[in-house]
Write an enzyme that holds these catalytic residues in place. Structure first.
Site, short mmCIF file in Angstrom:
data_model
loop_
_atom_site.label_atom_id
_atom_site.label_comp_id
_atom_site.label_asym_id
_atom_site.label_seq_id
_atom_site.Cartn_x
_atom_site.Cartn_y
_atom_site.Cartn_z
N ALA A 93 1.18 -1.19 -0.03
CA ALA A 93 -0.27 0.31 0.06
C ALA A 93 1.18 1.20 0.18
CB ALA A 93 -1.42 0.17 1.48
N ALA A 94 1.99 1.35 0.90
CA ALA A 94 2.51 2.72 1.44
C ALA A 94 3.37 3.03 0.47
CB ALA A 94 3.17 2.52 2.71
N GLU A 123 9.53 -6.17 -5.09
CA GLU A 123 8.68 -6.25 -3.99
C GLU A 123 9.35 -7.39 -4.08
OE1 GLU A 123 6.77 -5.73 -1.98
OE2 GLU A 123 6.32 -8.04 -1.62
N CYS A 126 -5.40 -7.38 5.36
CA CYS A 126 -6.71 -6.61 6.50
C CYS A 126 -7.63 -7.96 6.41
CB CYS A 126 -7.74 -5.74 6.74
SG CYS A 126 -6.15 -4.20 6.49
N VAL A 134 15.34 -5.87 -1.89
CA VAL A 134 16.27 -4.80 -1.82
C VAL A 134 17.42 -5.05 -0.55
CG1 VAL A 134 16.75 -2.22 -0.89
CG2 VAL A 134 15.21 -3.46 -2.83
N ASP A 140 3.82 0.88 7.53
CA ASP A 140 4.03 -0.28 8.36
C ASP A 140 5.98 0.05 9.61
OD1 ASP A 140 1.53 -0.34 8.70
OD2 ASP A 140 2.18 -2.41 7.94
N ASN A 176 -1.94 3.43 3.44
CA ASN A 176 -2.06 4.75 2.54
C ASN A 176 -2.10 5.68 2.55
OD1 ASN A 176 -3.49 2.94 0.10
ND2 ASN A 176 -4.08 1.76 1.63
#
Lengths: 452, 452
Positions: A8-9, A32, A42, A79, A287, A309
């Site tokens: 999300a972020a 990712e 969630c 990474v 997070d 978000n």
């Protein structure tokens, strides 16, 4: 722009930056580690519980969609190092087993969180699961489908733990929920937690509070039982809902300073900050960052998709040359256990105490609709207010329908530093299908106001 | 203390005064023209529609209950005159047909509202009803039960008109809803009103907008048809939902000054005021007073039970020696047509225009729950914000479930003069059963913020 973490972020930041700067102005490369982007973790309990279909439904945007926007998403890429001076990152292509190095002007750190794992949980046996990624969800699904599992133990009685316990009971397992503290959902006050405990037990879940886990028993590489300080519980499947901590090891290794909570500290625009001010070119969201609680003023780690978000969006707008800020949080959370809705915002009594407030509490019973209207069911609302000023510090709601989202009224009142006295005058929506003539929110504010 | 009117405002005032002053400190005498006290007129459509049982369910507190609190309620008593100098009222005991005079120190004027009745509606034939008192509800019930009524015409497409049209269709009648303006619920913008119109028609109600009523046709002392400027509509029953005006004739006759809207003007504590300041000893609350709209600053007449209750409570606290204020309203209203939920707060586009604001609007489509969660249904949210500052001026919501009460979030944001930009950061409750990760409220604020 390099994005570390495709959830999300990170992907909100990438999307917002792209909205403002075309591919000719900004290259965006997102790494990712896992296989999925922008998914709703969630939703995992509802997937496991059979309320929601496969993982595809939980993915908001897949890599192909991002690529159409000229956001180069590389899944299966982890990474492994950041060089702040050279402005490069080292990336492991997991499948190919080779490393590449990429340069950046803007680094968006959105590595998320890692689950808390006590020593006893560090066990390679199968049947032990976290609930953090879609991969976790798929693994639980596969495990439950592979044999006739009968006994499940969920360890940790927070939101995810309770939701997973319900999901597993829906699947027909015998479920024990083990919580070290005295109540499930310790983010609400004990009196409200007792209502949650009743609902959990009402579902047929064996709730064991005040019980600490000592070990997991395994044999033939499979989990067999959970050993606690109050006996051993058989387990074909163990779900760990022990919370998460910011995934900042990579940042720490690169010399990026961490905040008090172990999360990255940022300014209002989501630029990473340290003792010497802004860390040039490094942004963070989600997070892995810490946030300011706007009531207590304290730094906290609050891993929630809704914050991720918002912070990602704010970072992306700023990276793209716009202006946006994320001022902080006020601790709003909602959940549902079967038909029991639970919500909280602001500070709990314990948090208000810790922050140094002198406060009163007021608890009321009311209904979601006019008492005479079909479908009217009870609701308990608790308000916490500063004793001398009446400043609303927090609120909690437990009810059976149309209850939890009423917390938004309190959340916006907390946000705006309203007093409970002023709240009694609020012009809220009234009609018999929606509320009693005095909404439960107002009745609770009124009772608290009477104590000021 | 003498109370004129035994419904929400008057009896709330009496109860609050009694909580603070015992029978030895304050005598309370309440006169009610009708037979009932403290009832929910808002519930009448649901009673007629069969969703709610008899009138007893709609009565919050009956006279006997008040008498236990030493509040002397006299139903069937109509106050016919006020003498401000002598501090007396003249009261007609309707059944006995005799007049009495009573003195007061404190006069609580809570005479409510009277229905608007154009000349054509002044017709003694049977089958023509208002929807204001429990007596009206009982009369409609009796009429519908007395013969096989087939055609109903509801005149006026506001909240009550639409609710009554739905109630009558539930009863199996053929229903025509006649509205003079271009849309039902003209308190929402035309684009939102169009959604309401679709829902009304979807129920099988014949909706006739832009149609003015000219006359009622009657024969044998019974209504037979409604004559409009676009044809004649057969009618066995006619329901008038034409709005109400403040019932201030008695106050006016006594020389109590009226406000701009024809309602009594009060200060923040509900003391009646005029050009020369506070009218000594006279308080007012409920549908007979005017209120200040906190966004436009204008005086308005907003007859709603929720305001009446709050104002009555404020008056009673002050009469009892306490301190409380009613600062004004922001125009929040919610209703339901079958499963369509409609809500508004603040100013509509038309009202914002009239108040002189330069504004933008933003309309979004979202869902009540996470899109993948069972029971997710669409919702339309419209936001109105001042163009230069982003100040939230108003919002409207139309949806199918868990939609209307989201208006409270906007209402509290309007109340606190938030900008749509600040709203995008709000910490609202998120979990898949309750909202998408961006709540529709936030998505709408975000879209409006993009236009500032």
């Amino acid at each position: 722009m390099i994005v570390i973490g495709g959830d999300a972020a990170g992907m909100s930041a990438a999307s917002q930056a792209r909205r403002r700067l075309g591919p000719g102005e900004l290259e965006i490369l997102a790494f990712e580690r896992g296989d999925f982007t922008s998914y709703s973790a969630c939703g995992i309990p509802y997937w496991v519980g059979g309320l929601v279909g496969g993982p595809d439904e939980l993915i908001a945007r897949d890599p192909a969609t991002f690529r159409k926007d000229h956001i180069d998403v590389r899944t299966g890429h982890e990474v492994t190092g950041i060089n702040l001076d050279a402005r490069t990152v080292t990336v492991r292509d997991i499948a190919a087993g080779k490393d590449i190095t990429e340069g950046y002007d803007v680094l968006m750190y959105a590595a998320g969180a890692v689950p808390v794992r006590p020593a006893w949980a560090d066990n390679p046996a199968s049947g032990i699961f976290g609930v953090q990624t879609l991969g976790d969800g798929a693994a639980i699904e596969a495990w439950l489908s592979s044999f006739d599992a009968r006994d499940a133990v969920v360890i940790g009685g927070g939101y995810i733990g309770v939701e997973m316990a319900e999901a597993l009971i829906r699947r027909g397992l015998r479920v024990t929920l083990v919580e070290r503290s005295g109540q499930p959902m310790s983010t609400v006050d004990p009196d409200m937690g007792a209502l949650v405990a009743d609902a959990v037990r009402g579902l047929g879940i064996e709730l064991r509070t005040g019980v600490a886990v000592r070990a997991l028993e395994t044999s033939d590489d499979r989990v067999r039982a959970v050993v606690t300080d109050d006996g051993t519980i058989p387990a074909d499947v163990v779900v760990l809902g022990l919370g998460v901590r910011p995934n900042t090891a990579l940042a720490d290794a690169a010399g990026i300073p961490l905040g008090d909570t172990g999360g990255l500290a940022t300014d209002l625009r989501q630029r990473v900050t340290g003792p010497d001010g802004v860390v040039d070119g490094v942004w963070a969201a989600g997070d892995c960052v810490q946030v300011t609680h706007l009531v207590s003023g304290k730094s906290l780690h609050v891993p929630l998709g809704t914050h991720a978000n918002k912070q990602g969006r704010v970072a992306g707008i700023n990276i793209g040359g716009g202006y946006a800020t994320f001022p902080g949080v006020i601790g709003t959370a909602v959940t549902k256990i079967c038909d029991l809705e639970v919500a909280r915002t602001g500070l709990s009594s314990k948090e208000a105490e810790a922050a140094g407030f002198r406060f009163v509490t007021a608890t009321i019973e009311s209904t979601n609709r006019a008492g005479y209207f079909p479908g009217a069911v009870p609701m308990t609302v608790k308000v916490i207010a500063e004793k001398d000023t009446g400043l609303l510090l927090g609120a909690q709601i437990v009810g059976r329908a149309e209850a939890a989202k009423r917390i938004d009224a309190f959340a916006i009142a907390v946000w705006n530093r309203m007093t409970v006295v002023e709240m009694t005058a609020l012009d809220l929506g009234y009609a018999p299908p929606f509320a009693p003539v005095w909404d439960p929110v107002l009745i609770a504010a009124r009772k608290a106001a009477d104590k000021i």
